[in-house]
Design a protein around this motif. Structure first.
Motif, PDB file in Angstrom:
ATOM      1  N   MET A  94       0.817  -1.204   0.000  1.00  0.00           N
ATOM      2  CA  MET A  94       0.000   0.000   0.000  1.00  0.00           C
ATOM      3  C   MET A  94       0.855   1.260   0.000  1.00  0.00           C
ATOM      4  O   MET A  94       0.484   2.273  -0.602  1.00  0.00           O
ATOM      5  N   LYS A  95       2.004   1.202   0.628  1.00  0.00           N
ATOM      6  CA  LYS A  95       2.909   2.351   0.572  1.00  0.00           C
ATOM      7  C   LYS A  95       3.378   2.574  -0.857  1.00  0.00           C
ATOM      8  O   LYS A  95       3.442   3.710  -1.345  1.00  0.00           O
ATOM      9  N   MET A  96       3.710   1.484  -1.559  1.00  0.00           N
ATOM     10  CA  MET A  96       4.115   1.592  -2.960  1.00  0.00           C
ATOM     11  C   MET A  96       2.987   2.189  -3.800  1.00  0.00           C
ATOM     12  O   MET A  96       3.226   3.042  -4.671  1.00  0.00           O
ATOM     13  N   VAL A  97       1.748   1.766  -3.539  1.00  0.00           N
ATOM     14  CA  VAL A  97       0.612   2.298  -4.288  1.00  0.00           C
ATOM     15  C   VAL A  97       0.476   3.799  -4.071  1.00  0.00           C
ATOM     16  O   VAL A  97       0.366   4.580  -5.027  1.00  0.00           O
ATOM     17  N   HIS A  98       0.492   4.220  -2.820  1.00  0.00           N
ATOM     18  CA  HIS A  98       0.298   5.641  -2.522  1.00  0.00           C
ATOM     19  C   HIS A  98       1.467   6.494  -3.019  1.00  0.00           C
ATOM     20  O   HIS A  98       1.277   7.664  -3.361  1.00  0.00           O
ATOM     21  N   THR A  99       2.655   5.904  -3.093  1.00  0.00           N
ATOM     22  CA  THR A  99       3.822   6.645  -3.552  1.00  0.00           C
ATOM     23  C   THR A  99       3.854   6.790  -5.065  1.00  0.00           C
ATOM     24  O   THR A  99       4.263   7.836  -5.595  1.00  0.00           O
ATOM     25  N   ASN A 100       3.391   5.758  -5.795  1.00  0.00           N
ATOM     26  CA  ASN A 100       3.599   5.723  -7.247  1.00  0.00           C
ATOM     27  C   ASN A 100       2.349   5.956  -8.087  1.00  0.00           C
ATOM     28  O   ASN A 100       2.463   6.361  -9.240  1.00  0.00           O
ATOM     29  N   ALA A 101       1.177   5.698  -7.556  1.00  0.00           N
ATOM     30  CA  ALA A 101      -0.027   5.907  -8.359  1.00  0.00           C
ATOM     31  C   ALA A 101      -0.233   7.396  -8.619  1.00  0.00           C
ATOM     32  O   ALA A 101       0.059   8.232  -7.763  1.00  0.00           O
ATOM     33  N   PRO A 102      -0.737   7.756  -9.786  1.00  0.00           N
ATOM     34  CA  PRO A 102      -1.023   9.174 -10.051  1.00  0.00           C
ATOM     35  C   PRO A 102      -2.002   9.732  -9.031  1.00  0.00           C
ATOM     36  O   PRO A 102      -2.883   9.019  -8.530  1.00  0.00           O
ATOM     37  N   GLU A 103      -1.842  10.999  -8.700  1.00  0.00           N
ATOM     38  CA  GLU A 103      -2.758  11.629  -7.736  1.00  0.00           C
ATOM     39  C   GLU A 103      -4.198  11.554  -8.206  1.00  0.00           C
ATOM     40  O   GLU A 103      -5.135  11.465  -7.409  1.00  0.00           O
ATOM     41  N   SER A 104      -4.377  11.573  -9.519  1.00  0.00           N
ATOM     42  CA  SER A 104      -5.735  11.551 -10.073  1.00  0.00           C
ATOM     43  C   SER A 104      -6.377  10.175 -10.017  1.00  0.00           C
ATOM     44  O   SER A 104      -7.585  10.037 -10.246  1.00  0.00           O
ATOM     45  N   ALA A 105      -5.585   9.132  -9.733  1.00  0.00           N
ATOM     46  CA  ALA A 105      -6.112   7.768  -9.741  1.00  0.00           C
ATOM     47  C   ALA A 105      -6.796   7.443  -8.406  1.00  0.00           C
ATOM     48  O   ALA A 105      -6.137   7.441  -7.370  1.00  0.00           O
ATOM     49  N   PRO A 106      -8.098   7.170  -8.423  1.00  0.00           N
ATOM     50  CA  PRO A 106      -8.765   6.761  -7.178  1.00  0.00           C
ATOM     51  C   PRO A 106      -8.158   5.467  -6.650  1.00  0.00           C
ATOM     52  O   PRO A 106      -7.809   4.571  -7.417  1.00  0.00           O
TER      53      PRO A 106
END
Length: 513
Positions: A104-116
């Protein structure tokens, strides 16, 4: 997932599955690269990815972060995973702290801000599902002591760091976790003094299991402090406390202290109140009590006495064969979780709620695809309704006295509740060492007492199940296969997984077992 072990293309999938709709094991051999996908989706697990594919059809291109054989409780994401997440228009996770915090840390760090970032199970009731409290009762005869963090922490991907800052005692204290493959990860080791490396992080409202190993009998005092950390690098300390351990039967606790020597408890840090305490689950009432750090004693009796394993990965514990007093982690592998059981999909009615949530979120992010998503979801919900009835019919054939479910992992509470089974316990040995002759005998007694014809092994935990297999053979019971968190090379999709589980349970626990 179907096809490529990490990635499938829904456009190809829809056509192929239409031709093979009657195949029990789903579709395979499919290639990635949908040219007309409206959404690029990352899902944390292959099970979630499969549900998204079935609803999304040819409008979604889905990648699973945890591979088909992976364990979401312990999988460590790779740079390739981060690159896939960076492309995502939407990210689906299970939530309820199923996924290893690093995912989940990887998701929050790398996913675009616009991606829900959608944790599907965390609003399951709104879509017709049910979430249950996680019941963890392994019947250990010593204290089962974990770590926990409490209280909300602002910011996506925020963590709470626990650091051991001081230790007093006659010997050394090591706190470590043994992963699914039997490899130890050390959190605290007082042998070389305590510094910044004697620490670890957990997400808010999370709990993890660990081993506590003491090298000599006597009284130990361990001081820990808490610190919140956010993805933007901000850190803030919030509290500390000192915990007392009495090791060995000859060590007397301080007068007037509350002594905990059995059941389930956690060393807990509350980021909101700044308090550090022990929270304990009362065995009789089930209520949770809190004890300030300075007013509780954690007892490690002589019945917890073991020997340092001879295997090289455990050399940090001391000389092989040396005495060691251990409070065991009890559950195999990395297992960070909260109070609610995250394995909700094991009840097919909950899988239908997952589908409704996925349908709503895909429509929200791709309104032009509404007709496709509604059509696919309706068809899949009908299929799930049929498999729900099929599972219920199969499990109804199991005699009442055989409805005891003994597995390697606490992932089947929903299945038991929905289909009239009972979770009798977990039979994986304490994973930091080979079990003693007494423990092997106790495991045999448990199987014999429950009078079950079979016990159940998850394929991704097979590497650590030698003792289970040996004891089952000694007791004349069968070892059968059941799927919990992941697929494998034989089972590629959710419907096939639930059909297999129902057939295997009926075969291995049925009247002819």
């Amino acid at each position: 997932m179907r096809g490529h072990p990490r990635r499938t293309t829904a456009a190809t999938l829809t056509t192929a599955c239409a031709l093979l709709a009657t195949a029990a094991t789903g579709c395979s051999g499919l290639q990635a690269g949908s040219s007309d996908a409206a959404l690029t989706v990352s899902a944390t697990t292959a099970i979630i990815a499969d549900l998204v594919e079935r609803v999304g059809g040819d409008r979604v291109d889905v990648t699973s972060i945890v591979p088909r054989h992976g364990d979401p409780h312990s999988y460590e994401p790779s740079p390739g995973d981060a690159a896939e997440v960076a492309r995502a228009d939407v990210v689906f996770s299970n939530g309820l702290l199923l996924e290893e915090p690093g995912i989940m840390k990887m998701v929050h760090t790398n996913a675009p801000e616009s991606a829900p970032k959608i944790a599907v199970a965390e609003k399951l009731e709104q879509y017709g599902g049910t979430v249950m409290k996680l019941e963890e009762d392994l019947g250990l005869d010593v204290l089962w002591l974990g770590w926990a963090v409490e209280g909300e922490v602002a910011g996506d991907g925020s963590q709470v760091r626990t650091t051991a800052t001081k230790m007093e005692g006659p010997g050394e204290l090591r706190v470590y976790l043994t992963d699914t493959l039997g490899r130890p990860k050390v959190y605290v080791d007082s042998a070389d003094g305590l510094d910044a490396k004697d620490s670890f992080t957990l997400p808010p409202e999370a709990h993890t299991h660990v081993n506590w190993a003491f090298s000599r009998p006597g009284t130990y005092r361990l001081t820990v402090e808490g610190q919140t950390e956010t993805l933007d690098g901000k850190a803030e300390k919030f509290g500390s406390g000192t915990f007392t351990f009495t090791v060995g039967d000859a060590t007397e606790p301080p007068k007037g202290a509350t002594v905990l020597d059995a059941g389930h408890a956690d060393v807990a840090l509350d980021a909101e109140t700044g308090t550090v305490h022990v929270r304990a689950d009362e065995e009789k009432s089930g209520e949770r009590t809190e004890h300030p750090a300075g007013e509780v004693v954690l007892n490690v009796p002589d019945r917890a006495k073991e020997s340092v394993p001879k295997e090289k990965p455990y050399a940090f514990l001391g000389e092989p064969g040396a005495d060691l007093w251990v409070l065991p982690q009890a559950v195999i592998g990395k297992h960070v979780h909260g109070d609610m059981d995250p394995h909700a999909w094991e009840d097919v009615a909950n899988a239908q709620a997952y589908v409704r949530r996925v349908e709503a979120e895909l429509i929200r992010n791709d309104p032009e695809g509404r007709a496709t998503y509604e059509k696919n979801a309706a068809a899949y919900l009908k299929e799930l309704g049929a498999i729900d009835q099929e599972v219920a019919r199969k499990l109804a054939t199991i005699p009442e006295h055989n409805r005891e479910l003994i597995t390697t992992h606490d992932a089947f509470g929903y299945l038991a509740e929905a289909y009239g089974m009972r979770v009798a316990g977990f039979v994986v040995p304490v994973p930091n060492r080979e079990p003693s002759a007494a423990e092997v005998e106790e495991l045999g007694d448990t199987i014999r007492e429950k009078r079950v014809p079979s016990v159940f092994l998850e394929p991704n935990l097979a590497a650590r199940a030698d003792v289970l297999k040996r004891v089952a053979q000694d007791q004349g019971v069968e070892v059968c296969t059941i799927y919990g968190d992941s697929f494998d090379d034989k089972i590629h999709d959710y419907v096939s997984m639930m059909r297999h589980n129902a057939n295997e349970l009926a075969k291995c626990l049925g009247k002819d077992a």
